[in-house]
Design an enzyme around this catalytic site. Structure first.
Site, short mmCIF file in Angstrom:
data_model
loop_
_atom_site.label_atom_id
_atom_site.label_comp_id
_atom_site.label_asym_id
_atom_site.label_seq_id
_atom_site.Cartn_x
_atom_site.Cartn_y
_atom_site.Cartn_z
N ASP A 1 0.83 -1.21 0.00
CA ASP A 1 0.00 0.00 0.00
C ASP A 1 0.86 1.26 0.00
OD1 ASP A 1 -1.80 2.03 0.30
OD2 ASP A 1 -2.88 1.12 1.97
N HIS B 1 0.15 8.00 3.70
CA HIS B 1 0.90 7.39 4.79
C HIS B 1 2.39 7.71 4.76
CE1 HIS B 1 -2.85 5.29 5.36
NE2 HIS B 1 -2.77 4.79 4.14
N ILE C 1 -0.56 9.43 8.29
CA ILE C 1 -1.17 8.53 9.26
C ILE C 1 -0.75 7.09 8.99
CG2 ILE C 1 -3.17 10.04 9.58
CD1 ILE C 1 -4.77 8.18 7.75
N GLY D 1 -4.65 2.03 7.91
CA GLY D 1 -5.69 1.35 8.69
C GLY D 1 -5.44 -0.14 8.76
#
Length: 286
Positions: A190, A195, A210, A213
């Site tokens: 990903d 991110h 961040i 998830g």
């Protein structure tokens, strides 16, 4: 371009071929934080194959989430900057080998239009199979596209989430994340710049990049693995988590866990900011 409900529901992609080796298995385990203590033999079993005393390499159950990274039902034409994970529900049919050729069948299950200013929830399913055509795992993913609602699709029908017990947790554990954890985890597939790129993260409304998830999802799988599963990856039958707020790399994730027979309920929070990051979590063990 606006979403066309019928076209989205018709998306499917059957028989996509993928392969992985023990390198990807170990990278994923390290990406969710296993092996932080290089002397912890239980965690080393997921990130190191052993040399002087050979031992079988173990595969974290949630590796299923990246085993066929890049697979998808088709182009959804979403505003990528505004897309985040909503929920993940993985059913494990049999343990993953440390290296394999697999196939992925993807279909769209449901689309829920929450409104122009509320976004859209897209639910799609991935069935992973081994070379014999046997099911390895069924992944149901909920994707929340915050900038694509209001196209006139149905809004009702979403299933009720798992409810955690109202009593005090049976266990509470702290799992630390590294400041560079998102930069490691992104190597599992990903590469969303949300991110890793500070400028992109700010454009998406976050003060800094961040944590994925799905990295947080893996962390919760790791939490159950080390508490109620005694590091036995083959014990997992299902792992479900709903994402409620992002984790920032470097923060400590606190997991509350409840055990009722073979069902482990869990939630996770970041105490330093007073936010719950995972809600309605459920693991079913053998």
């Amino acid at each position: 371009m606006p979403i066309v409900y019928e076209q989205l529901m018709a998306l499917k992609n059957i028989g996509q071929k993928y392969a992985y080796t023990d390198r990807e298995v170990m990278l994923y385990a390290y990406g969710i934080g296993l092996g932080a203590d290089p002397m912890d033999e239980k965690e080393l079993a997921f990130v190191n194959e052993g040399t002087l005393t050979p031992r079988p390499l173990k595969v974290v159950p949630s590796f299923a989430s990246v085993a066929a990274w890049g697979s998808g039902p088709g182009e959804m034409n979403l505003n990528r900057v505004m897309v985040v994970d909503g929920e993940r529900d993985i059913t494990f049919h049999q343990p993953f080998a440390t290296a394999a050729h697999i196939t992925a069948d993807l279909t769209v299950l449901e689309v829920y239009d929450k409104g122009k200013d509320k976004g859209v929830v897209i639910v799609h399913q991935t069935v992973l199979k081994n070379e014999k055509g046997e099911k390895l795992a069924t992944l149901v993913a909920s994707r929340f596209a915050r900038g694509d609602g209001g196209f006139g699709g149905p809004s009702d029908g979403q299933p009720e989430p798992h409810k955690v017990p109202e009593r005090a947790p049976d266990k509470t554990i702290d799992i630390t994340t590294r400041p560079d954890q998102a930069l490691v985890y992104r190597l599992c597939g990903d590469r969303n710049p949300l991110h890793s790129d500070p400028e992109f993260a700010k454009k998406a409304g976050f003060p800094r990049p961040i944590l994925h998830g799905m990295c947080t999802y893996g962390i919760t799988c790791r939490g159950v693995l080390q508490t109620y599963a005694d590091y036995d990856a083959s014990a997992f039958r299902q792992h479900v988590a709903r994402f409620s707020s992002p984790v920032y790399p470097g923060e400590t994730v606190t997991m509350d866990l409840w055990r009722d027979g073979n069902v482990i309920s869990f939630e996770a929070k970041v105490k330093s900011r007073g936010v719950t990051v995972i809600k309605n979590g459920k693991t079913v063990l053998a």
